[in-house]
Design a protein around this motif. Structure first.
Motif, PDB file in Angstrom:
ATOM      1  N   CYS A  76      19.009  19.864  26.765  1.00 20.73           N
ATOM      2  CA  CYS A  76      20.325  18.722  26.178  1.00 20.73           C
ATOM      3  C   CYS A  76      20.979  18.134  25.195  1.00 20.73           C
ATOM      4  O   CYS A  76      21.591  19.885  24.508  1.00 20.73           O
ATOM      5  N   GLY A  77      21.461  17.498  25.714  1.00 26.90           N
ATOM      6  CA  GLY A  77      23.093  17.226  24.624  1.00 26.90           C
ATOM      7  C   GLY A  77      23.252  16.913  23.748  1.00 26.90           C
ATOM      8  O   GLY A  77      23.952  16.686  23.341  1.00 26.90           O
ATOM      9  N   GLY A  78      21.651  16.838  22.923  1.00 24.07           N
ATOM     10  CA  GLY A  78      22.044  15.670  21.456  1.00 24.07           C
ATOM     11  C   GLY A  78      22.539  16.564  20.582  1.00 24.07           C
ATOM     12  O   GLY A  78      22.787  15.721  18.948  1.00 24.07           O
ATOM     13  N   ARG A 127      19.749   7.122  13.936  1.00 24.90           N
ATOM     14  CA  ARG A 127      20.352   6.329  15.190  1.00 24.90           C
ATOM     15  C   ARG A 127      20.298   7.243  16.640  1.00 24.90           C
ATOM     16  O   ARG A 127      20.528   8.130  16.432  1.00 24.90           O
ATOM     17  N   ALA A 128      20.209   6.824  17.683  1.00 29.53           N
ATOM     18  CA  ALA A 128      20.083   7.482  19.004  1.00 29.53           C
ATOM     19  C   ALA A 128      20.501   6.686  20.091  1.00 29.53           C
ATOM     20  O   ALA A 128      20.367   5.202  19.994  1.00 29.53           O
ATOM     21  N   ILE A 156      14.179  16.107  15.001  1.00 27.96           N
ATOM     22  CA  ILE A 156      15.036  15.364  14.381  1.00 27.96           C
ATOM     23  C   ILE A 156      15.401  13.767  14.073  1.00 27.96           C
ATOM     24  O   ILE A 156      16.004  13.449  13.297  1.00 27.96           O
ATOM     25  N   LEU A 157      14.972  13.069  15.920  1.00 28.31           N
ATOM     26  CA  LEU A 157      15.049  11.679  15.191  1.00 28.31           C
ATOM     27  C   LEU A 157      13.914  11.075  14.284  1.00 28.31           C
ATOM     28  O   LEU A 157      12.317  11.793  13.572  1.00 28.31           O
ATOM     29  N   GLU A 158      14.308  10.370  13.002  1.00 22.39           N
ATOM     30  CA  GLU A 158      12.779   9.991  12.261  1.00 22.39           C
ATOM     31  C   GLU A 158      11.944   9.639  12.769  1.00 22.39           C
ATOM     32  O   GLU A 158      11.747   8.944  14.216  1.00 22.39           O
ATOM     33  N   ALA A 163       8.493   8.261  17.351  1.00 21.32           N
ATOM     34  CA  ALA A 163       7.113   6.987  18.165  1.00 21.32           C
ATOM     35  C   ALA A 163       7.619   5.931  19.069  1.00 21.32           C
ATOM     36  O   ALA A 163       7.318   6.272  19.800  1.00 21.32           O
ATOM     37  N   ARG A 164       8.360   5.413  18.551  1.00 19.41           N
ATOM     38  CA  ARG A 164       9.217   4.345  19.397  1.00 19.41           C
ATOM     39  C   ARG A 164      10.233   4.697  20.454  1.00 19.41           C
ATOM     40  O   ARG A 164       9.128   4.428  22.094  1.00 19.41           O
ATOM     41  N   ARG A 165      10.528   5.683  20.737  1.00 18.16           N
ATOM     42  CA  ARG A 165      10.957   6.523  21.738  1.00 18.16           C
ATOM     43  C   ARG A 165      10.156   6.943  23.136  1.00 18.16           C
ATOM     44  O   ARG A 165       9.715   7.054  24.170  1.00 18.16           O
ATOM     45  N   LYS A 166       8.762   7.622  22.473  1.00 17.65           N
ATOM     46  CA  LYS A 166       8.301   7.725  23.002  1.00 17.65           C
ATOM     47  C   LYS A 166       7.391   7.246  24.266  1.00 17.65           C
ATOM     48  O   LYS A 166       6.513   7.552  24.881  1.00 17.65           O
TER      49      LYS A 166
END
Length: 180
Positions: A76-78, A127-128, A156-158, A163-166
């Motif tokens: 991953c490039g993040g 932010r993402a 690294i996400l809050e 949870a929203r991303r998933k």
């Protein structure tokens, strides 16, 4: 070793530069190495005429090298610094600022740089930018490309954002990207 204009060289990483690249020198020539840590003694493959190589093997890891907390790290490039201890990450960032002051601003001295550490080194990004992933969820770009990869977890996400991303469906990701 020289194969098709590709060379394998031993490199010792002397500093970390922007983009998380390790910088070492071989016969006075600068070699930049992604995902390297300060103090790494590594074998690097590099193309003739290029400056950026790839780590083949780490003979002796630098003192700040750690196992990344993310199963996608490197693909991953993040993230650029997760292979460094948190203290090592902070030191690398201060080093980049000092290098900019010395080389770009041409300063000889400056006040001490105080960096404020996060109380939580992980689960703090708010932010993402997500992309529709091949598995139908929200993914990220593969390192150094525009190919989207599936992401099972992003440490690294809050937590609320993770949870929203998933649970995002591809149409939700596309809508979020187009609506800004």
């Amino acid at each position: 070793m020289n194969t098709n204009n590709t060379f394998t060289l031993p490199v010792v990483i002397d500093q970390i530069v922007p983009g998380g690249l390790g910088l070492g020198r071989v016969d006075g020539r600068v070699v930049l190495v992604p995902l390297a840590a300060m103090g790494d003694h590594c074998t690097v493959t590099i193309q003739l005429g290029e400056q950026i190589g790839q780590v083949d093997f780490i003979e002796t890891p630098g003192p700040d090298r750690v196992e990344p907390a993310c199963p996608h790290y490197g693909e991953c490039g993040g993230c650029d610094f997760m292979h460094l201890s948190y203290e090592g990450q902070l030191q690398a960032k201060v080093g980049m600022i000092e290098d900019a002051l010395r080389r770009t601003a041409k300063l000889q001295e400056w006040p001490a740089i105080a960096i404020v550490a996060s109380p939580e080194p992980l689960a703090n990004r708010v932010r993402a930018t997500w992309r529709p992933s091949p598995d139908g969820g929200a993914g990220y770009f593969r390192r150094d490309s525009h190919e989207v990869i599936d992401i099972r977890t992003c440490p690294i996400l809050e937590p609320t954002l993770e949870a929203r991303r998933k649970v995002l469906a591809p149409r939700d990701v596309v809508q979020a990207l187009t609506n800004g």
